[in-house]
Design an enzyme around this catalytic site. Structure first.
Site, PDB file in Angstrom:
ATOM      1  N   GLY A 210       0.759  -1.093  -0.083  1.00 24.07           N
ATOM      2  CA  GLY A 210      -0.064   0.046  -0.107  1.00 24.07           C
ATOM      3  C   GLY A 210       0.895   1.157   0.048  1.00 24.07           C
ATOM      4  O   GLY A 210       1.950   1.289  -0.097  1.00 24.07           O
ATOM      5  N   ASN A 211       0.269   2.488   0.400  1.00 24.56           N
ATOM      6  CA  ASN A 211       1.030   3.584   0.351  1.00 24.56           C
ATOM      7  C   ASN A 211       0.297   4.584   1.440  1.00 24.56           C
ATOM      8  O   ASN A 211      -0.661   4.028   2.224  1.00 24.56           O
ATOM      9  CB  ASN A 211       1.213   4.313  -0.841  1.00 24.56           C
ATOM     10  CG  ASN A 211       0.009   4.459  -1.681  1.00 24.56           C
ATOM     11  OD1 ASN A 211      -0.920   5.346  -0.997  1.00 24.56           O
ATOM     12  ND2 ASN A 211      -0.360   4.101  -2.706  1.00 24.56           N
ATOM     13  N   HIS A 212       1.066   5.841   1.488  1.00 21.68           N
ATOM     14  CA  HIS A 212       0.559   6.631   2.782  1.00 21.68           C
ATOM     15  C   HIS A 212      -0.619   7.507   2.532  1.00 21.68           C
ATOM     16  O   HIS A 212      -1.106   8.432   3.143  1.00 21.68           O
ATOM     17  CB  HIS A 212       1.711   7.501   3.261  1.00 21.68           C
ATOM     18  CG  HIS A 212       2.981   6.802   3.712  1.00 21.68           C
ATOM     19  ND1 HIS A 212       2.856   6.063   4.795  1.00 21.68           N
ATOM     20  CD2 HIS A 212       4.190   6.522   2.956  1.00 21.68           C
ATOM     21  CE1 HIS A 212       4.115   5.430   5.038  1.00 21.68           C
ATOM     22  NE2 HIS A 212       4.867   5.878   4.081  1.00 21.68           N
TER      23      HIS A 212
END
Ligand code: PMT
Length: 400
Positions: A210-212
């Site tokens: 995933g990412n932020h």
């Protein structure tokens, strides 16, 4: 934040319902408003200046002069306000307001105000139905003021009936509705699709890539587009953001593939597409059926390219106005312009992780907008205000 930049003057008069004003102030501040509070001398018997000023983040005034000899200008406060909210408004304060009995700071400020005034009366049931109160409320209405009627329920006297001040949420909603009704419906008749948040690409039943991205930028865009009268379809990856506007149609997805499918359920019918989602570029080729055990010293996961949702939108573009985002860490402008071209976009919004306060998670962002022929730079602002800038720019392009 729906009240971003709005200046709200709250006048508290002396009634037990004053304790509820803490919630109203907190709500207004949370939604981005600047709140100045003034009180009648009697209100100090019910709430303290300290608790109120802690929540409003401004000094609270009850008199024309402060202890240090400075003048608290009722005229300045009155002219500063976008709206004035008198809550709770006792029978006494209501009567003074409508008859011009100017014997305290609240009434002097009220009489100097040119802004819309909201009145939330609170008193015992017999006082509320007394002909003098009814007449005074009618008079206030005839002045153009907006009354938030008292509610039914148990009163401080122990009696049950109408007289309780409306709940803070009800008062806040009336004020928000008022501001919303004054927004020009510049996107009326348009359908806007917005992608937001991250995507999660499953590795096994418990792990993902995933990412932020928090989704904040996309949710701000959705609420602002809806405020401007658009039909809004918001397609969001996993995000804890809540949508405050019930007119926004929210579709939750997890992976890039799911986001792609959802976008193309609506694509033909939209007028404007805005891709603010941080979509994972790669996903594991295989998703393990069971949790991967940590047996080996190293683990290799083969990744395959995800579909580029925005590029596909660009390839299939017929009439849609397409806005992309570019999140960069180097060669920002060059990369953003490259994406504008490659993905067949009408406009791209660049945010760089090298700018403090820009990009992921923050409540703020700093952007540059590019079209094929134009470039516009903006200062660091709240994501709500950035959403306004982006939609102003989109509208200016649509008018060309
Ligand atoms: O959610 P927040 O915490 O508020 O953060 C906001 C944000 C930083 C995520 C947002 O402002 C932003 O920059 N979004 C785009 C992030 C990104 O993935 O940028 P990119 O340069 O990698 O992608 C370019 C464009 O193609 C983007 O519009 C992206 O949505 C789109 N894209 C990218 C890859 C892919 N597989 N499909 C896509 O649609």
């Amino acid at each position: 934040m729906s009240l971003s930049g709005k200046k709200i003057l709250i006048a508290i008069s002396g009634g037990i319902a004053a304790y509820k004003i803490h919630f109203l102030i907190r709500d207004f501040v949370k939604k981005g408003a600047e709140v100045q509070v003034i009180m009648t001398p009697d209100a100090e018997n019910f709430v303290t200046k300290l608790s109120i000023s802690t929540l409003s983040k401004k000094p609270v005034y009850t008199d024309f002069y402060s202890d240090n000899g400075t003048w608290n200008s009722h005229v300045e406060m009155a002219l500063w306000a976008d709206v004035m909210v008198v809550a709770p408004c006792t029978a006494n304060t209501l009567s003074k307001m409508v008859h011009g009995m100017c014997d305290n700071l609240v009434i002097a400020t009220y009489m100097s105000a040119k802004c819309p005034v909201f009145i939330a009366p609170a008193m015992d049931l017999d006082m509320y139905v007394h002909p003098s109160t009814k007449k005074n409320l009618d008079l206030a209405e005839s002045f153009g003021h907006m009354i938030v009627p008292a509610e039914n329920g148990e009163l401080a006297s122990g009696l049950i009936g109408q007289g309780r001040m409306a709940e803070p949420e009800t008062i806040a909603q009336k004020v928000e509705d008022f501001f919303d009704s004054n927004i020009k419906k510049t996107l009326e008749g348009k359908t806007v699709l917005i992608t937001a948040g991250p995507t999660y690409e499953a590795i096994d039943p418990v792990r993902f890539i995933g990412n932020h991205s928090s989704g904040k930028m996309g949710f701000s865009l959705a609420e602002e587009a809806s405020r401007r009268g658009a039909k809004v379809i918001l397609i969001s990856g996993p995000s804890s953001q809540k949508i405050n506007d019930q007119n926004v149609e929210l579709h939750k997805v997890t992976s890039a593939q799911e986001m792609l499918s959802k976008v193309f359920e609506f694509y033909d019918k939209i007028d404007i597409g805005i891709a603010s989602a941080a979509v994972a570029d790669y996903a594991p080729k295989e998703v393990a059926k069971e949790k991967i055990k940590k047996n080996d010293e190293s683990l290799t996961i083969e990744l395959i390219k995800n579909p580029d949702i925005l590029r596909t939108m660009g390839e299939k573009k017929t009439h849609q106005f397409l806005v992309g985002f570019a999140l960069e860490t180097q060669n920002e402008e060059e990369n953003a312009k490259g994406k504008l071209e490659k993905k067949n976009l009408d406009m791209i919004v660049l945010n760089s992780l090298r700018d403090e306060g820009a990009g992921f998670k923050n409540d703020t962002n700093k952007i540059k907008i590019f079209t094929k022929t134009e470039k516009k730079e903006f200062n660091l602002k709240s994501k709500d205000d950035v959403a306004k800038d982006i939609l102003d720019f989109v509208e200016s392009q649509l008018l060309k």
